[in-house]
Design a protein around this motif. Sequence first.
Motif, PDB file in Angstrom:
ATOM      1  N   LEU A 267      36.436  42.160 -44.126  1.00 53.08           N
ATOM      2  CA  LEU A 267      36.289  42.151 -45.584  1.00 53.08           C
ATOM      3  C   LEU A 267      34.952  42.728 -46.016  1.00 53.08           C
ATOM      4  CD1 LEU A 267      37.873  38.695 -46.520  1.00 53.08           C
ATOM      5  CD2 LEU A 267      38.706  40.963 -47.190  1.00 53.08           C
ATOM      6  N   ALA A 268      33.921  42.527 -45.207  1.00 47.40           N
ATOM      7  CA  ALA A 268      32.608  43.103 -45.550  1.00 47.40           C
ATOM      8  C   ALA A 268      32.689  44.625 -45.628  1.00 47.40           C
ATOM      9  CB  ALA A 268      31.570  42.681 -44.509  1.00 47.40           C
ATOM     10  N   LEU A 269      33.412  45.224 -44.672  1.00 48.59           N
ATOM     11  CA  LEU A 269      33.593  46.678 -44.701  1.00 48.59           C
ATOM     12  C   LEU A 269      34.333  47.120 -45.959  1.00 48.59           C
ATOM     13  CD1 LEU A 269      34.649  47.363 -40.985  1.00 48.59           C
ATOM     14  CD2 LEU A 269      32.592  48.232 -42.114  1.00 48.59           C
ATOM     15  N   VAL A 270      35.383  46.367 -46.306  1.00 49.99           N
ATOM     16  CA  VAL A 270      36.193  46.743 -47.455  1.00 49.99           C
ATOM     17  C   VAL A 270      35.386  46.636 -48.751  1.00 49.99           C
ATOM     18  CG1 VAL A 270      38.294  46.273 -48.748  1.00 49.99           C
ATOM     19  CG2 VAL A 270      38.279  45.987 -46.267  1.00 49.99           C
ATOM     20  N   HIS A 271      34.645  45.540 -48.905  1.00 54.94           N
ATOM     21  CA  HIS A 271      33.887  45.363 -50.148  1.00 54.94           C
ATOM     22  C   HIS A 271      32.722  46.352 -50.238  1.00 54.94           C
ATOM     23  CE1 HIS A 271      35.906  41.992 -52.064  1.00 54.94           C
ATOM     24  NE2 HIS A 271      36.150  41.519 -50.841  1.00 54.94           N
ATOM     25  N   TYR A 272      32.209  46.786 -49.116  1.00 53.04           N
ATOM     26  CA  TYR A 272      31.195  47.849 -49.157  1.00 53.04           C
ATOM     27  C   TYR A 272      31.790  49.131 -49.729  1.00 53.04           C
ATOM     28  CZ  TYR A 272      28.000  51.458 -47.477  1.00 53.04           C
ATOM     29  OH  TYR A 272      27.152  52.538 -47.397  1.00 53.04           O
ATOM     30  N   GLN A 273      33.000  49.467 -49.306  1.00 55.57           N
ATOM     31  CA  GLN A 273      33.653  50.657 -49.848  1.00 55.57           C
ATOM     32  C   GLN A 273      34.071  50.442 -51.308  1.00 55.57           C
ATOM     33  OE1 GLN A 273      33.676  53.522 -48.636  1.00 55.57           O
ATOM     34  NE2 GLN A 273      33.163  53.178 -46.494  1.00 55.57           N
ATOM     35  N   LEU A 274      34.424  49.207 -51.675  1.00 53.59           N
ATOM     36  CA  LEU A 274      34.745  48.926 -53.072  1.00 53.59           C
ATOM     37  C   LEU A 274      33.518  49.074 -53.964  1.00 53.59           C
ATOM     38  CD1 LEU A 274      37.184  45.892 -52.705  1.00 53.59           C
ATOM     39  CD2 LEU A 274      37.738  48.146 -53.638  1.00 53.59           C
ATOM     40  N   ALA A 275      32.356  48.816 -53.407  1.00 57.50           N
ATOM     41  CA  ALA A 275      31.119  49.040 -54.173  1.00 57.50           C
ATOM     42  C   ALA A 275      30.965  50.518 -54.508  1.00 57.50           C
ATOM     43  CB  ALA A 275      29.910  48.546 -53.369  1.00 57.50           C
ATOM     44  N   TRP A 276      31.239  51.369 -53.541  1.00 53.65           N
ATOM     45  CA  TRP A 276      31.175  52.816 -53.795  1.00 53.65           C
ATOM     46  C   TRP A 276      32.225  53.226 -54.826  1.00 53.65           C
ATOM     47  CZ3 TRP A 276      27.514  56.139 -52.926  1.00 53.65           C
ATOM     48  CH2 TRP A 276      26.591  55.909 -51.908  1.00 53.65           C
ATOM     49  N   ARG A 277      33.413  52.651 -54.698  1.00 54.01           N
ATOM     50  CA  ARG A 277      34.463  52.994 -55.656  1.00 54.01           C
ATOM     51  C   ARG A 277      34.051  52.610 -57.080  1.00 54.01           C
ATOM     52  NH1 ARG A 277      38.169  50.833 -58.657  1.00 54.01           N
ATOM     53  NH2 ARG A 277      40.129  51.972 -59.071  1.00 54.01           N
ATOM     54  N   ALA A 278      33.463  51.436 -57.225  1.00 50.32           N
ATOM     55  CA  ALA A 278      33.037  50.990 -58.559  1.00 50.32           C
ATOM     56  C   ALA A 278      32.031  51.969 -59.158  1.00 50.32           C
ATOM     57  CB  ALA A 278      32.429  49.595 -58.462  1.00 50.32           C
ATOM     58  N   LEU A 279      31.152  52.468 -58.315  1.00 50.26           N
ATOM     59  CA  LEU A 279      30.105  53.370 -58.810  1.00 50.26           C
ATOM     60  C   LEU A 279      30.657  54.752 -59.116  1.00 50.26           C
ATOM     61  CD1 LEU A 279      27.047  53.446 -59.319  1.00 50.26           C
ATOM     62  CD2 LEU A 279      26.768  54.308 -57.004  1.00 50.26           C
TER      63      LEU A 279
END
Length: 940
Positions: free
Chosen positions: A492-504
Amino acid sequence: MTVRGDFKEPARCRPDLVIGREELIGAAREQLARGGSVLLHGPAGIGKSTVLRALASEYGTPARTVLRCSATESESHLPFLALADLLGLVLDEVAEKLPAAQRTALESALTGRESTLQRDALALRLAVLSTLRALAAEGPVLVVADDLQWLDSASAELLGFAARRLGDTPVQLLCAVRTDGQEYDRHLRASPPDTLAVRLGAFSRAQVSALLDHRGYTGLPRSTVRDIHRTSAGNPLFALELGRALAENPTPPRPGEPLPVPTSLRALVLNRLEMLSAEARRTLLVASAGARPTVALLHAAGRENAEAETAQAAELGLLATEPEGPAVRFAHPLISAALYAEAPAQERRAVHAALSTAASDPIERARHLALATTGTDPEAAARLAEAAALARDRGAPSVAASLGLLAARHTPADHDPAADERRLQAAEDAITAGEVDLARDIAREVLTRATAPADRVRAWMVVIEAAGQALGEVDTVYPQVLADAGDDPRLLALVHYQLAWRALVVEGDFAEGRQEAAHAAELAARAGERRTELLALSFQAQTEILMGHPDGPATIKRALKEPQLPELACHHNGAGAARFRWLIMSDQLPEARSTVSALLREARRRGMVESEVHFVRLLAETELRSGHCGRALDLARESMRLARDSGIGEVPSAVLASLAEAAGGDVDRALALGREAVELAEQAGDQMYLSRGLTALGHAQLVARDAEGAVHSLRRVRELEHALGINDPARGRWHGDLAEALLRIGEVDEAQELVAGARTHALRLGRESVLAVLDRAEALVRAARGERDAALAQLTSVQDRLAKLGYGLEEARAAFALAALRGGRPGPTSYDEAARLFRRCRALPWLRQVEAAAAVHPVEPNAPSDTSEGSDGPAGLEGLASMERQVAALVMEGATNREIAARLFISVKTVEATLTRVYRKLGIRSRVDIVRLAAGRRTK
């Protein structure tokens, strides 16, 4: 126009047929436009004939007569053949103008009768010269000759004799000759004295890539394009043939294998191979299979007579080394590839088997073992995996990816988990190496059969990272990867890191991006995943810095705490990059430069292509801020080449290149790059870089004196950054440009409001250089309102502050504004001083603006250092507003509307509108009445 010769006038060549030759063709064009001659030279297949046809098509149009010949090797023994091609069809036209002896000699030569060059030497030479002069008397003549090396000796001698004696006669020669070195000198000596020799050299990898794309060989992996460039040695003909062979070959070469070489190229480079003994040929095959062949390696591979056999190959021109030297180097990489392609598969495997034990390097031994092995082999797979790890440690991720793929392919079916692990590692290595297409293909292959959640999430991470800035294109991936991650905090840490990029990138929401990154860091810390934790903290820090969030410095310190990981030390999304961003936004330019320079060196050492592209760009940004415009321009162009070559970071590189071109290069190029960045960002749905692209475009429009365009672009930036939640004016540094552009179109109140709002955030964050630029804009606002003395004092202070902070270009812009406000009068803030500062920065576009302004307002040698009418212009204009008084005063001096616009940093349209108000208030009808009014008042 009369066209003579052995082939028809070619159609005008399209610009895309001369890819990579723009600068050379530009020099040749200038030479031909001046009436001079051009000699194109270079090796076979380098593109001489293509360039020749393009130039002949362009410059044949203004010529009255075009004479052509194109020699061939098979006909080079026939005397006077080229002369017949050139002059055969014009003989009737000029025959009556030649003396009898010359006419007879020329007719004999062209018709093949008894005359010879030796017997009628002088008459024949003079006949050729007289013919050219007679044709030139009727209008310009262009002689186009291709493949001069095959010109028969008699024709070559006669053409050279005439060329050296043409003088001012309007006859130009446009010729091409095949050369391997500098032997074009003898052809140049046979040309007119003013001939320009233009050598066509090898294409760069980016140019080869562009050429392949143009010819339809698109979608080739970056590693394949690299192999084509290396094998062709940058020769466009060879590169195209290799591209064609790949397109027609249903089975691509295995990793580590040379490219397939088509029969056409094999025949071209291997025609001397038949003269080799069978043993010498086998020795050369071993050398062609080795990465860095030496005589010692050949001995170790069982070639006992390597010295004698390589000597024989060197005598035939197949090798470019002395046989007793340590290295064995082929005369051209294509010879090696063709020799390997020609050998039977069984013979190639035997050679690789010998080299798998003879090579000293473990990576090289493993590669040869794989190429010698058919089918699966657990021992070979294990050795290849070890070699891939070694290549990774050495900073060769592209090699590691290739070896990892080989390891996976040689892994037996009952070792499937190991095969997928090796494929995933190869995909991650390919991402590091910038080979995103290869990485994506590998990851998609793993996803077709992998069932383990960890493997699937890793594969999805590769797919997402391979999308680059275009994260919107993989939006459907996120629900799938969340489902695969389940409740595992490590995944999940990997996924939320990529979701951070998506949000930006996709949503343009900095607050959500920061929140996702913080959540990812927390999950990673709980799972003990230090790599993900560091990346998430670095992302959180960069987001906080750009938002102007007070926690930014503290988060950077958390990201820099031990333990650190070597592979993240120079990662473009690591803590080092976050610290650089904080340094440059805090005006610590020297430390920012040393930080990013160290990051760049390490990224290059490790072969991290994406990080290299990123850090070259950041170093360019640092040099630009420091006022080193020439250095910044060189680095920005390098970043642009790297980005286009690798397909990584094209939008950010275009943004920086646009800013650098506007500062120190070509303004039209800056505008084009700015528009390209905006278009690419809009296509990718990248709100963050849409804002940056518009910032660059707006700045370029300001430098190009398109105030309306700059206002339109930079108002969009203001709206976007407000929506994104970006409050730090040091992020884009566009506020000063927008304020200046607003003043040029007469929007004084909006400019003042903009400056006041940005100053609030800059004061809160301590952005000293931004405050200085805002003060410069405010001084211009004051000047527009008639507060001239206050504006002068503020600009003087601003220039001094920017100089102390090390912002050379901004300092020069303040000096320019001072000079314009003072009318260019002598003193420390004159146009000469502004020009000196811009020249020191090598800010050529700005320097041209200063020179133009100085030309509009020349200063008399004994001119006073200030006006005597006071700050608001001549007496009698007190009823006018400040801007109206300034415009009217300049009209009284005789300035045109364009000159007034340049002086006051406003548009011509604003000048016209202001004059309309002046006429109404003064009760007059034209600018002539203003001059009369002023003259009348002075006589009272």
